[in-house]
Write a protein that holds these residues in place. Structure first.
Motif, PDB file in Angstrom:
ATOM      1  N   ARG A  65      51.632  41.764  48.888  1.00 30.86           N
ATOM      2  CA  ARG A  65      50.260  41.774  48.415  1.00 30.86           C
ATOM      3  C   ARG A  65      49.707  43.189  48.411  1.00 30.86           C
ATOM      4  N   ARG A  66      48.816  43.424  47.445  1.00 30.02           N
ATOM      5  CA  ARG A  66      48.141  44.711  47.341  1.00 30.02           C
ATOM      6  C   ARG A  66      46.696  44.451  46.942  1.00 30.02           C
ATOM      7  N   LEU A  67      45.774  45.201  47.548  1.00 33.53           N
ATOM      8  CA  LEU A  67      44.354  45.095  47.233  1.00 33.53           C
ATOM      9  C   LEU A  67      43.959  46.235  46.318  1.00 33.53           C
ATOM     10  N   ARG A  68      43.259  45.906  45.234  1.00 34.51           N
ATOM     11  CA  ARG A  68      42.709  46.920  44.332  1.00 34.51           C
ATOM     12  C   ARG A  68      41.209  46.729  44.255  1.00 34.51           C
ATOM     13  N   LEU A  69      40.450  47.753  44.631  1.00 35.55           N
ATOM     14  CA  LEU A  69      39.000  47.712  44.489  1.00 35.55           C
ATOM     15  C   LEU A  69      38.656  47.979  43.031  1.00 35.55           C
ATOM     16  N   ILE A  70      37.753  47.177  42.480  1.00 34.04           N
ATOM     17  CA  ILE A  70      37.412  47.317  41.073  1.00 34.04           C
ATOM     18  C   ILE A  70      36.036  47.942  40.894  1.00 34.04           C
ATOM     19  N   GLU A  71      35.032  47.356  41.555  1.00 33.10           N
ATOM     20  CA  GLU A  71      33.660  47.835  41.346  1.00 33.10           C
ATOM     21  C   GLU A  71      32.801  47.415  42.527  1.00 33.10           C
ATOM     22  N   THR A  72      31.802  48.235  42.831  1.00 33.78           N
ATOM     23  CA  THR A  72      30.832  47.908  43.868  1.00 33.78           C
ATOM     24  C   THR A  72      29.440  48.036  43.277  1.00 33.78           C
ATOM     25  N   ASN A  73      28.655  46.996  43.445  1.00 35.03           N
ATOM     26  CA  ASN A  73      27.277  47.001  42.953  1.00 35.03           C
ATOM     27  C   ASN A  73      26.330  46.746  44.104  1.00 35.03           C
ATOM     28  N   VAL A  74      25.477  47.726  44.390  1.00 35.98           N
ATOM     29  CA  VAL A  74      24.455  47.561  45.419  1.00 35.98           C
ATOM     30  C   VAL A  74      23.278  46.831  44.781  1.00 35.98           C
ATOM     31  N   ASP A  75      22.735  45.853  45.477  1.00 31.73           N
ATOM     32  CA  ASP A  75      21.624  45.046  44.985  1.00 31.73           C
ATOM     33  C   ASP A  75      20.396  45.937  44.774  1.00 31.73           C
ATOM     34  N   ASP A  76      19.815  45.875  43.570  1.00 35.62           N
ATOM     35  CA  ASP A  76      18.622  46.679  43.260  1.00 35.62           C
ATOM     36  C   ASP A  76      17.439  46.282  44.122  1.00 35.62           C
ATOM     37  N   GLN A  77      17.335  45.019  44.479  1.00 36.49           N
ATOM     38  CA  GLN A  77      16.209  44.513  45.271  1.00 36.49           C
ATOM     39  C   GLN A  77      16.385  44.748  46.767  1.00 36.49           C
ATOM     40  N   ASN A  78      17.642  44.863  47.207  1.00 32.88           N
ATOM     41  CA  ASN A  78      17.930  44.998  48.633  1.00 32.88           C
ATOM     42  C   ASN A  78      19.100  45.960  48.821  1.00 32.88           C
ATOM     43  N   PRO A  79      18.826  47.205  49.232  1.00 33.07           N
ATOM     44  CA  PRO A  79      19.911  48.180  49.389  1.00 33.07           C
ATOM     45  C   PRO A  79      20.870  47.861  50.545  1.00 33.07           C
ATOM     46  N   ASP A  80      20.547  46.849  51.344  1.00 32.35           N
ATOM     47  CA  ASP A  80      21.435  46.430  52.429  1.00 32.35           C
ATOM     48  C   ASP A  80      22.347  45.282  52.007  1.00 32.35           C
ATOM     49  N   ARG A  81      22.428  45.038  50.709  1.00 27.52           N
ATOM     50  CA  ARG A  81      23.307  44.001  50.167  1.00 27.52           C
ATOM     51  C   ARG A  81      24.067  44.605  48.984  1.00 27.52           C
ATOM     52  N   ALA A  82      25.355  44.306  48.927  1.00 29.00           N
ATOM     53  CA  ALA A  82      26.177  44.782  47.808  1.00 29.00           C
ATOM     54  C   ALA A  82      27.207  43.720  47.476  1.00 29.00           C
ATOM     55  N   TYR A  83      27.784  43.869  46.297  1.00 31.02           N
ATOM     56  CA  TYR A  83      28.829  42.960  45.848  1.00 31.02           C
ATOM     57  C   TYR A  83      30.050  43.807  45.487  1.00 31.02           C
ATOM     58  N   VAL A  84      31.163  43.505  46.135  1.00 30.45           N
ATOM     59  CA  VAL A  84      32.398  44.264  45.942  1.00 30.45           C
ATOM     60  C   VAL A  84      33.361  43.409  45.119  1.00 30.45           C
ATOM     61  N   SER A  85      33.757  43.920  43.967  1.00 28.93           N
ATOM     62  CA  SER A  85      34.750  43.256  43.118  1.00 28.93           C
ATOM     63  C   SER A  85      36.120  43.851  43.437  1.00 28.93           C
ATOM     64  N   PHE A  86      37.102  42.979  43.572  1.00 29.11           N
ATOM     65  CA  PHE A  86      38.443  43.449  43.885  1.00 29.11           C
ATOM     66  C   PHE A  86      39.466  42.502  43.283  1.00 29.11           C
ATOM     67  N   ALA A  87      40.692  42.953  43.246  1.00 32.93           N
ATOM     68  CA  ALA A  87      41.811  42.128  42.792  1.00 32.93           C
ATOM     69  C   ALA A  87      42.891  42.173  43.861  1.00 32.93           C
ATOM     70  N   ILE A  88      43.543  41.055  44.034  1.00 36.31           N
ATOM     71  CA  ILE A  88      44.700  40.992  44.922  1.00 36.31           C
ATOM     72  C   ILE A  88      45.912  40.745  44.040  1.00 36.31           C
ATOM     73  N   ASP A  89      46.834  41.690  44.072  1.00 36.37           N
ATOM     74  CA  ASP A  89      48.072  41.578  43.313  1.00 36.37           C
ATOM     75  C   ASP A  89      49.138  40.999  44.233  1.00 36.37           C
ATOM     76  N   ASN A  90      49.838  40.011  43.752  1.00 42.09           N
ATOM     77  CA  ASN A  90      50.869  39.323  44.533  1.00 42.09           C
ATOM     78  C   ASN A  90      52.207  39.430  43.824  1.00 42.09           C
ATOM     79  N   TYR A  91      53.251  39.574  44.606  1.00 46.65           N
ATOM     80  CA  TYR A  91      54.604  39.542  44.067  1.00 46.65           C
ATOM     81  C   TYR A  91      55.460  38.745  45.036  1.00 46.65           C
ATOM     82  N   SER A  92      56.168  37.758  44.517  1.00 47.22           N
ATOM     83  CA  SER A  92      57.078  37.018  45.388  1.00 47.22           C
ATOM     84  C   SER A  92      58.458  36.973  44.744  1.00 47.22           C
TER      85      SER A  92
END
Length: 157
Positions: free
Chosen positions: A95-122
């Motif tokens: 498994r590998r983690l790839r960070l895609i994007e981070t968006n901090v909430d405009d209404q609340n700077p103490d909240r953010a949303y982190v987009s990521f992908a998990i790549d799997n190989y078996s």
């Protein structure tokens, strides 16, 4: 009898040699897995990366520190198996983690949303060709007690 090669043959042989060297270099560089290191920076992505690594290493103490108090309370209230109490199971997939994007909430700077992908190989299957697949996810993180914490039951399965 002496074999003499013309210019065209030498050019073809040189190109084959260059392609062979390029293939070996590419495979050896991309095939090496990067060492897993915890992040120490104060960013919304840090708990996501750290939790992913902690689950990979089976280090539940570090994994628990990446989650908000509310998530820990919810997880601890359930009886039986829990990802933050027992050994995680990932099967034989790499498994590998790839960070895609981070968006901090405009209404609340103490909240953010982190987009990521998990790549799997078996490995496995016919002729041991293996499988590769990715999953994209978004997780909410909040600032709690001066640090970013994952505020969702995301256990990186």
């Amino acid at each position: 009898m002496k074999l003499k090669l013309d210019k065209f043959t030498w050019i073809v042989l040189a190109l084959v040699a260059i392609l062979l060297v390029a293939a070996v270099v590419t495979v050896s560089r991309s095939g090496a897995q990067q060492p897993l290191e915890y992040r120490t920076d104060d960013s919304p992505e840090a708990p996501v990366v750290n939790a992913f690594i902690a689950f990979q290493k089976g280090d539940m103490a570090v994994a628990r520190r990446q989650y908000s108090a509310q998530v820990l309370k919810e997880v601890d209230s359930v009886t039986g198996y829990g990802p933050l109490r027992g050994e995680p199971y990932y099967g034989d997939a790499s498994r590998r983690l790839r960070l895609i994007e981070t968006n901090v909430d405009d209404q609340n700077p103490d909240r953010a949303y982190v987009s990521f992908a998990i790549d799997n190989y078996s490995t496995g299957g016919l002729f041991n060709q293996g499988q590769t697949w990715s999953t994209d996810r978004v997780v909410e993180v909040i600032r709690e007690d001066g640090a970013w914490k994952i505020n969702a039951q995301e256990f990186f399965y």
